[in-house]
Design an enzyme around this catalytic site. Structure first.
Site, PDB file in Angstrom:
ATOM      1  N   ARG A 136       0.805  -1.232   0.000  1.00  0.00           N
ATOM      2  CA  ARG A 136       0.000   0.000   0.000  1.00  0.00           C
ATOM      3  C   ARG A 136       0.834   1.277   0.000  1.00  0.00           C
ATOM      4  O   ARG A 136       0.339   2.353   0.344  1.00  0.00           O
ATOM      5  CB  ARG A 136      -0.991   0.006   1.172  1.00  0.00           C
ATOM      6  CG  ARG A 136      -2.040  -1.099   1.073  1.00  0.00           C
ATOM      7  CD  ARG A 136      -3.152  -0.876   2.082  1.00  0.00           C
ATOM      8  NE  ARG A 136      -4.185  -1.888   1.936  1.00  0.00           N
ATOM      9  CZ  ARG A 136      -4.212  -3.041   2.618  1.00  0.00           C
ATOM     10  NH1 ARG A 136      -3.258  -3.312   3.502  1.00  0.00           N
ATOM     11  NH2 ARG A 136      -5.182  -3.903   2.431  1.00  0.00           N
ATOM     12  N   LYS A 187       4.362  11.297 -11.265  1.00  0.00           N
ATOM     13  CA  LYS A 187       3.603  10.431 -12.170  1.00  0.00           C
ATOM     14  C   LYS A 187       4.326   9.103 -12.323  1.00  0.00           C
ATOM     15  O   LYS A 187       5.510   9.080 -12.686  1.00  0.00           O
ATOM     16  CB  LYS A 187       3.446  11.083 -13.541  1.00  0.00           C
ATOM     17  CG  LYS A 187       2.338  12.102 -13.637  1.00  0.00           C
ATOM     18  CD  LYS A 187       2.185  12.516 -15.090  1.00  0.00           C
ATOM     19  CE  LYS A 187       1.036  13.457 -15.307  1.00  0.00           C
ATOM     20  NZ  LYS A 187       0.882  13.805 -16.741  1.00  0.00           N
ATOM     21  N   GLU A 239      12.194  17.316 -24.499  1.00  0.00           N
ATOM     22  CA  GLU A 239      11.420  17.721 -23.326  1.00  0.00           C
ATOM     23  C   GLU A 239      11.891  19.079 -22.796  1.00  0.00           C
ATOM     24  O   GLU A 239      11.101  19.843 -22.235  1.00  0.00           O
ATOM     25  CB  GLU A 239      11.521  16.663 -22.229  1.00  0.00           C
ATOM     26  CG  GLU A 239      10.839  15.336 -22.569  1.00  0.00           C
ATOM     27  CD  GLU A 239       9.325  15.378 -22.409  1.00  0.00           C
ATOM     28  OE1 GLU A 239       8.787  16.450 -22.077  1.00  0.00           O
ATOM     29  OE2 GLU A 239       8.681  14.341 -22.628  1.00  0.00           O
ATOM     30  N   LYS A 246       8.840  22.717 -14.183  1.00  0.00           N
ATOM     31  CA  LYS A 246       7.958  21.605 -13.849  1.00  0.00           C
ATOM     32  C   LYS A 246       7.521  21.684 -12.390  1.00  0.00           C
ATOM     33  O   LYS A 246       6.358  21.434 -12.062  1.00  0.00           O
ATOM     34  CB  LYS A 246       8.625  20.269 -14.133  1.00  0.00           C
ATOM     35  CG  LYS A 246       7.677  19.094 -13.866  1.00  0.00           C
ATOM     36  CD  LYS A 246       8.016  17.854 -14.622  1.00  0.00           C
ATOM     37  CE  LYS A 246       6.876  16.853 -14.513  1.00  0.00           C
ATOM     38  NZ  LYS A 246       7.162  15.586 -15.216  1.00  0.00           N
ATOM     39  N   GLU A 278      -2.995  17.102 -12.194  1.00  0.00           N
ATOM     40  CA  GLU A 278      -3.359  17.391 -13.576  1.00  0.00           C
ATOM     41  C   GLU A 278      -4.841  17.709 -13.748  1.00  0.00           C
ATOM     42  O   GLU A 278      -5.487  17.268 -14.687  1.00  0.00           O
ATOM     43  CB  GLU A 278      -2.960  16.220 -14.488  1.00  0.00           C
ATOM     44  CG  GLU A 278      -2.718  16.619 -15.933  1.00  0.00           C
ATOM     45  CD  GLU A 278      -2.128  15.496 -16.761  1.00  0.00           C
ATOM     46  OE1 GLU A 278      -0.914  15.551 -16.996  1.00  0.00           O
ATOM     47  OE2 GLU A 278      -2.859  14.574 -17.150  1.00  0.00           O
ATOM     48  N   ARG A 329      -1.364  21.587 -15.096  1.00  0.00           N
ATOM     49  CA  ARG A 329      -0.328  20.588 -15.319  1.00  0.00           C
ATOM     50  C   ARG A 329      -0.460  19.922 -16.686  1.00  0.00           C
ATOM     51  O   ARG A 329       0.520  19.413 -17.240  1.00  0.00           O
ATOM     52  CB  ARG A 329      -0.347  19.537 -14.209  1.00  0.00           C
ATOM     53  CG  ARG A 329       0.786  18.520 -14.350  1.00  0.00           C
ATOM     54  CD  ARG A 329       0.979  17.663 -13.130  1.00  0.00           C
ATOM     55  NE  ARG A 329       2.066  16.722 -13.351  1.00  0.00           N
ATOM     56  CZ  ARG A 329       2.577  15.926 -12.416  1.00  0.00           C
ATOM     57  NH1 ARG A 329       2.106  15.965 -11.180  1.00  0.00           N
ATOM     58  NH2 ARG A 329       3.551  15.098 -12.698  1.00  0.00           N
ATOM     59  N   ASN A 334       1.907  18.303 -21.229  1.00  0.00           N
ATOM     60  CA  ASN A 334       1.671  17.310 -22.269  1.00  0.00           C
ATOM     61  C   ASN A 334       1.707  17.905 -23.679  1.00  0.00           C
ATOM     62  O   ASN A 334       1.234  17.267 -24.628  1.00  0.00           O
ATOM     63  CB  ASN A 334       0.320  16.613 -22.043  1.00  0.00           C
ATOM     64  CG  ASN A 334       0.365  15.678 -20.853  1.00  0.00           C
ATOM     65  OD1 ASN A 334       1.208  14.792 -20.779  1.00  0.00           O
ATOM     66  ND2 ASN A 334      -0.527  15.892 -19.907  1.00  0.00           N
ATOM     67  N   HIS A 374       2.357  15.630 -26.604  1.00  0.00           N
ATOM     68  CA  HIS A 374       2.178  14.242 -26.184  1.00  0.00           C
ATOM     69  C   HIS A 374       0.951  13.573 -26.803  1.00  0.00           C
ATOM     70  O   HIS A 374       0.959  12.363 -27.011  1.00  0.00           O
ATOM     71  CB  HIS A 374       2.099  14.153 -24.656  1.00  0.00           C
ATOM     72  CG  HIS A 374       3.421  14.326 -23.970  1.00  0.00           C
ATOM     73  ND1 HIS A 374       4.172  15.479 -24.089  1.00  0.00           N
ATOM     74  CD2 HIS A 374       4.124  13.498 -23.168  1.00  0.00           C
ATOM     75  CE1 HIS A 374       5.286  15.341 -23.379  1.00  0.00           C
ATOM     76  NE2 HIS A 374       5.275  14.158 -22.817  1.00  0.00           N
ATOM     77  N   HIS A 411       2.004  10.400 -28.488  1.00  0.00           N
ATOM     78  CA  HIS A 411       1.611   9.076 -28.006  1.00  0.00           C
ATOM     79  C   HIS A 411       0.931   8.263 -29.100  1.00  0.00           C
ATOM     80  O   HIS A 411       1.097   7.041 -29.176  1.00  0.00           O
ATOM     81  CB  HIS A 411       0.670   9.214 -26.808  1.00  0.00           C
ATOM     82  CG  HIS A 411       1.378   9.540 -25.520  1.00  0.00           C
ATOM     83  ND1 HIS A 411       0.708   9.923 -24.389  1.00  0.00           N
ATOM     84  CD2 HIS A 411       2.691   9.541 -25.189  1.00  0.00           C
ATOM     85  CE1 HIS A 411       1.581  10.146 -23.411  1.00  0.00           C
ATOM     86  NE2 HIS A 411       2.787   9.929 -23.886  1.00  0.00           N
ATOM     87  N   HIS A 448      10.525   8.058 -26.966  1.00  0.00           N
ATOM     88  CA  HIS A 448       9.481   8.948 -26.444  1.00  0.00           C
ATOM     89  C   HIS A 448       9.801  10.414 -26.727  1.00  0.00           C
ATOM     90  O   HIS A 448       8.930  11.179 -27.167  1.00  0.00           O
ATOM     91  CB  HIS A 448       9.312   8.724 -24.942  1.00  0.00           C
ATOM     92  CG  HIS A 448       8.334   9.669 -24.312  1.00  0.00           C
ATOM     93  ND1 HIS A 448       6.988   9.675 -24.634  1.00  0.00           N
ATOM     94  CD2 HIS A 448       8.503  10.670 -23.400  1.00  0.00           C
ATOM     95  CE1 HIS A 448       6.371  10.622 -23.944  1.00  0.00           C
ATOM     96  NE2 HIS A 448       7.261  11.239 -23.192  1.00  0.00           N
TER      97      HIS A 448
END
Length: 370
Positions: free
Chosen positions: A122, A144, A186, A228, A238, A242, A246, A249, A253, A267
């Site tokens: 957990r 993330k 990036e 960031k 997000e 935030r 992206n 992206h 993606h 990526h």
């Protein structure tokens, strides 16, 4: 010299340390975070062969015992099978909740180890020691964590903030040039989305960053982390701002999904192409000037990064398939497309309810099959 950027999240705040020779100081820097002087290091075969002994020795010098979990390199490891394997090996080591996990590698290892830390018993603490430029400026900061599935990238995951990030610039000396370029995608993204002055600085100094000039590299990484951190502090999960991170992206993606999440398209390369495409789409929609879109594309291309569909993989893409991938994007709501688009260089915004047919027609004009 090192520079520390604080990610201010209340009782979950942490430092990102940027500089040289941080690996050699890892034990001293980690010791205050450990309750029992015991860690498990998750790394990949490539990084472990290059730097594993140095990290183990640094920890041992500070009286910290460590055991390693070494996984295959590459995006396919960031999967259900990869997650199951790491969690099983953590259980085999009998790690408890007072221990700590070290993610030692690029974005794949950081995402995988971070997600394992989020769900193991957990939740246990972890730290990031990113070994690629892309991971240092992006995936290691912000909490993330995720794995990929056949239906899309990073669709299964959790927000789980690290306790510390050590961005050792000396580790980049062994990074292949292609990986440096992927990381630079990036970095330039930050200038494109919210700091025009930084974008201009990169136009003038991008070659020095890619050549690993110490001063240029240190500034580029620290400024990216600062940006960031500011965004994560304002919008950790997000819900709004935030999402600007992206930029590139959603298109990227989709390209990654069509090329198989492998070596054909890294990526960062996907983000580069996606950012250039997002600026051109913004111009096509009358949101930003054609001059700004061209300037963004020129700056990205100057780093040796792809900017157009015909520069990615075989260059043969189906516009309808790409749009279907975009509909599965995490930012999509109720089946409606959400993109990060631009009003100008350094001025990106979240655009919701984007017309999928307009996107398809634009991609056809970009060279995709109808």
């Amino acid at each position: 010299m090192s520079r520390t950027v604080r990610v201010g999240l209340g009782d979950r705040a942490y430092d990102v340390v940027v500089g040289g020779d941080l690996l050699g100081r890892a034990g001293v820097l980690l010791a205050p975070l450990l309750k029992q002087g015991r860690t498990a290091i998750v790394s990949d075969e490539t990084v472990w062969k290059l730097h594993g002994q140095a990290l183990t020795d640094a920890l041992a010098a500070a009286g910290i015992s460590s055991q390693s979990i070494v996984v295959p390199p590459g995006e396919p490891t960031k999967s259900w099978d990869g997650l199951s394997d790491v969690c099983d090996r953590l259980l085999e080591l009998e790690l408890d909740r007072g221990d700590l996990i070290i993610a030692f590698g690029g974005g794949v290892v950081g995402d995988l180890a971070g997600f394992a830390a989020a769900i193991y018993k957990r939740g246990v603490d972890f730290i990031q020691i990113p070994t690629t430029l892309l991971a240092q400026v992006d995936s290691s900061v912000g909490g993330k964590t995720a794995i990929d599935t056949p239906r899309g990238k990073n669709l299964i995951g959790a927000f789980h903030q690290p306790r510390l990030v050590l961005a050792d610039l000396d580790l980049l000396a062994t990074l292949p040039d292609r990986e440096m370029r992927a990381g630079y995608a990036e970095i330039i993204k930050y200038g494109l989305l919210g700091d025009f002055a930084f974008f201009e600085w990169l136009e003038a100094n991008g070659a020095a960053v890619l050549a690993r000039d110490p001063d240029a590299l240190a500034y580029a990484v620290a400024r990216s982390v600062e940006m960031k951190a500011e965004i994560v502090e304002a919008d950790e999960k997000e819900a709004g701002r935030r999402a600007l991170l992206n930029l590139g992206h959603t298109f990227g993606h989709a390209l990654e999904a069509e090329t198989g999440y492998g070596e054909a398209l890294l990526h960062g390369e996907a983000v580069a192409a996606g950012s250039a495409i997002a600026f051109r789409f913004s111009a096509a929609q009358g949101l930003c000037s054609a001059q700004d879109a061209q300037r963004a594309e020129t700056a990205i291309a100057a780093a040796g990064l792809p900017t157009r569909l015909d520069q990615v993989g075989s260059g043969a893409f189906d516009a309808r398939k790409l749009v279907r991938h975009m509909a599965q994007d995490k930012k999509a709501e109720g089946g409606r497309l959400t993109f990060i688009l631009a009003r100008a260089l350094g001025d990106a915004f979240v655009a919701k309810n984007v017309d999928g047919e307009a996107v398809r027609q634009f991609l056809v004009a970009e060279g995709a099959h109808p």
